[in-house]
Enzyme design. Structure first.
Site, PDB file in Angstrom:
ATOM      1  N   ASP A  96      62.113 -30.778  31.009  1.00  0.00           N
ATOM      2  CA  ASP A  96      62.224 -29.320  30.982  1.00  0.00           C
ATOM      3  C   ASP A  96      61.868 -28.670  32.312  1.00  0.00           C
ATOM      4  OD1 ASP A  96      59.663 -30.345  30.334  1.00  0.00           O
ATOM      5  OD2 ASP A  96      59.031 -28.399  29.548  1.00  0.00           O
ATOM      6  N   GLU A 154      57.574 -30.353  27.747  1.00  0.00           N
ATOM      7  CA  GLU A 154      56.189 -30.622  28.159  1.00  0.00           C
ATOM      8  C   GLU A 154      55.478 -29.344  28.577  1.00  0.00           C
ATOM      9  OE1 GLU A 154      52.792 -31.139  30.521  1.00  0.00           O
ATOM     10  OE2 GLU A 154      54.663 -30.501  31.451  1.00  0.00           O
ATOM     11  N   GLU A 155      56.233 -28.385  29.112  1.00  0.00           N
ATOM     12  CA  GLU A 155      55.627 -27.176  29.670  1.00  0.00           C
ATOM     13  C   GLU A 155      55.261 -26.129  28.616  1.00  0.00           C
ATOM     14  OE1 GLU A 155      54.701 -26.887  32.613  1.00  0.00           O
ATOM     15  OE2 GLU A 155      55.916 -28.194  33.883  1.00  0.00           O
ATOM     16  N   HIS A 375      54.747 -25.734  40.219  1.00  0.00           N
ATOM     17  CA  HIS A 375      54.860 -24.422  39.582  1.00  0.00           C
ATOM     18  C   HIS A 375      55.012 -23.290  40.596  1.00  0.00           C
ATOM     19  CE1 HIS A 375      53.462 -25.402  35.245  1.00  0.00           C
ATOM     20  NE2 HIS A 375      53.851 -26.518  35.851  1.00  0.00           N
TER      21      HIS A 375
END
Length: 404
Positions: A96, A154-155, A375
Site C-alpha cells: 500500500d 500496512e499503513e 512518509h
C-alpha cells in the site's frame, strides 16, 4: 565412495549459493526495477490495492510453478512447492501507498494526485517479486515450500496482516521473514535488527474532558477542563519515570490539546490525543492501566466527566534469536560483510508483528540511500538497493530451508 549427510548438505548449500549468483538474479533485479517503477507510478491506498494486487498475481503466475491464492480482496499469496521435501518458509512484502503528494522529481513519479509510495512499499513488492522469480527458476532443486506474502493495508490500522492470518492460508508455515527499506543507509546495505523487540508498539488515546463553562473571573462557578487536562498531562509523565522499569523503552506523548476560544472564558470542553509506545507486552499493559487510572482519578478529583477512546495499535515486532543469526550469516554471504551492519531497534511500528501468531519471525532493514525519511513527500528510495535486497532474501530463504 560414501558421502556423509553433512558433506551432501554443504555441497547442496554451495550449489544453491552459486545458483543465487548466476545471471538469474541479475535478470530478476533488472526486471524488478521496471516492476518497481510501474508500481510507484500507480500507487493505491491501504485496502484499495486492486490493480497492484492483480499486477503482482499476474507476474507470479508468469514465473511458473507458483500457486496463486487470494485470501482477501487485495492480498496475494504465492506458494512455490519445491521438487524436494522440506520445511516451509514465508516472506512478506506490503503493497500500500500513503495519502502524500509526491515531491521526488522521479521520472516515474506517482500519476495519482495526493497518493504516493512515500514509505517504500513499492520497493518491498518489487524485491519479493524478484526473489520469487529466482526461486521459481530452481524449483526442482528446492527442498521445501516458500510462501510469498503480498500484504495490503500496512499503513492503516488494524492492518492487512490479521485478515491474511485469520484466513488460515499460512497454516503450516514454519518461519516468516520481512524487510523494510530505510533511508540514510547505503543503498543495498542490510540492517540486522536485534533479537527480541525490534520495533515499538503503537498505541494511544483520544480523550474528551467535559467540564462546565464559566466567565474567567468566576472560576468557582465552572469546572475547568484546561486545568483538568493539564493535570492529566503532567501526571502521565510520572507513569514513565516512576512506574515503568528503568531501561525499558516507554514513551507517552500528548501531542494534541485543544480547548477554548477566548482568554476570559473557561470553556466547557477540552480534547486531548496521545501517542504511547513501548517494546514489551508487560510495559504495554502497564502503560494502558496507569493511563486509564490517571485520567479517571484526575477527572473525578476536578468534578469533570470524560470520554476515553484508548486505541491499541500494532504490537512490537519480536525477532526470533535463531532466525536473526541465520539472517545475518545469510546476508553476509549474499552481499558481503561490508554491506551488513547491526541495526538498532526501529522506533516505528509495523503490523508484521502479527505474523508471530503464526510462526517465529525475523524482520530486517534494507538501506535505500540518502534522503528524507519515510512518509516525507521527498522520500526517494534508490533502485540500486533492489539487487542486494533480492540477493539477501533469496539466500535467507535457501539457508532456512536447508537448516536443521
Amino acid at each position: 565412495m560414501q558421502i556423509s549427510l553433512l558433506t551432501l548438505l554443504v555441497l547442496l548449500l554451495q550449489t544453491f549459493s552459486a545458483m543465487a549468483q548466476q545471471p538469474e538474479v541479475q535478470s530478476a533485479a533488472r526486471d524488478a526495477v521496471e516492476w518497481r517503477h510501474h508500481i510507484h507510478e500507480n500507487p493505491e491506498l491501504s485496502f484499495e490495492e486492486y490493480k497492484t494486487s492483480n499486477y503482482v498475481a499476474d507476474l507470479l503466475a508468469s514465473f511458473g510453478h507458483i500457486e496463486i491464492l487470494r485470501p482477501t480482496k487485495t492480498s496475494v499469496v504465492g506458494i512455490l512447492r519445491g521438487g524436494k521435501p522440506g520445511k516451509t518458509v514465508g516472506f512478506r512484502a506490503d503493497m500500500d501507498a500513503l495519502p502524500v503528494q509526491e515531491e521526488t522529481g522521479f521520472s516515474f513519479a506517482s500519476k495519482t494526485p495526493g497518493v504516493s509510495h512515500a514509505c517504500g512499499h513499492d520497493m518491498h513488492t518489487a524485491m519479493l517479486l524478484g526473489t520469487a522469480k529466482v526461486l521459481a527458476s530452481m524449483q526442482k532443486e528446492l527442498p521445501g515450500t516458500v510462501y510469498f506474502i503480498f500484504q495490503p493495508g500496512e499503513e492503516k490500522s488494524p492492518g492487512g496482516a490479521l485478515p491474511i492470518i485469520k484466513s488460515g492460508v499460512l497454516k503450516g508455515v514454519d518461519a516468516i521473514f520481512g524487510a523494510h527499506v530505510m533511508p540514510n543507509e547505503p543503498a543495498g546495505s542490510i540492517g540486522i535488527l536485534p533479537a527480541g523487540a525490534a520495533s515499538s508498539s503503537s498505541d494511544g488515546f483520544f480523550l474528551t474532558i467535559q467540564g462546565k463553562g464559566s466567565h474567567g473571573s468566576m472560576p468557582q462557578l465552572g469546572v475547568d477542563p484546561i486545568v483538568t487536562g493539564s493535570e492529566i498531562v503532567m501526571a502521565l509523565q510520572t507513569v514513565v519515570s516512576r512506574n515503568a522499569t528503568p531501561g525499558d523503552m516507554a514513551v507517552i506523548t500528548v501531542g494534541k490539546f485543544q480547548s477554548g476560544n477566548a482568554p476570559n472564558v473557561i470553556p466547557d470542553k477540552a480534547e486531548l490525543g496521545a501517542s504511547i509506545r513501548s517494546v514489551t507486552p508487560e510495559t504495554r499493559k502497564l502503560l494502558e492501566e496507569r493511563t486509564r487510572s490517571v485520567i479517571d482519578h484526575v477527572c473525578k478529583a476536578n468534578g469533570a466527566q470524560y470520554k476515553l477512546d484508548y486505541v491499541l495499535g500494532y504490537p512490537s515486532i519480536q525477532n526470533n534469536a535463531a532466525l536473526r543469526e541465520l539472517a545475518k550469516k545469510a546476508a553476509v554471504e549474499a552481499v558481503g560483510e561490508k554491506n551488513v551492519f547491526d541495526s538498532p531497534r526501529i522506533p516505528a511500528s509495523e503490523d508484521f508483528s502479527y505474523y508471530a501468531q503464526v510462526a517465529p519471525t525475523y524482520f530486517m532493514t534494507i538501506g535505500s540511500g540518502d534522503g528524507p525519511a519515510n512518509h516525507n513527500p521527498g522520500f526517494k528510495a534508490d533502485d540500486g538497493a533492489i539487487l542486494n535486497g533480492i540477493k539477501a532474501e533469496v539466500r535467507m530463504i535457501l539457508d532456512y530451508l536447508n537448516s536443521k
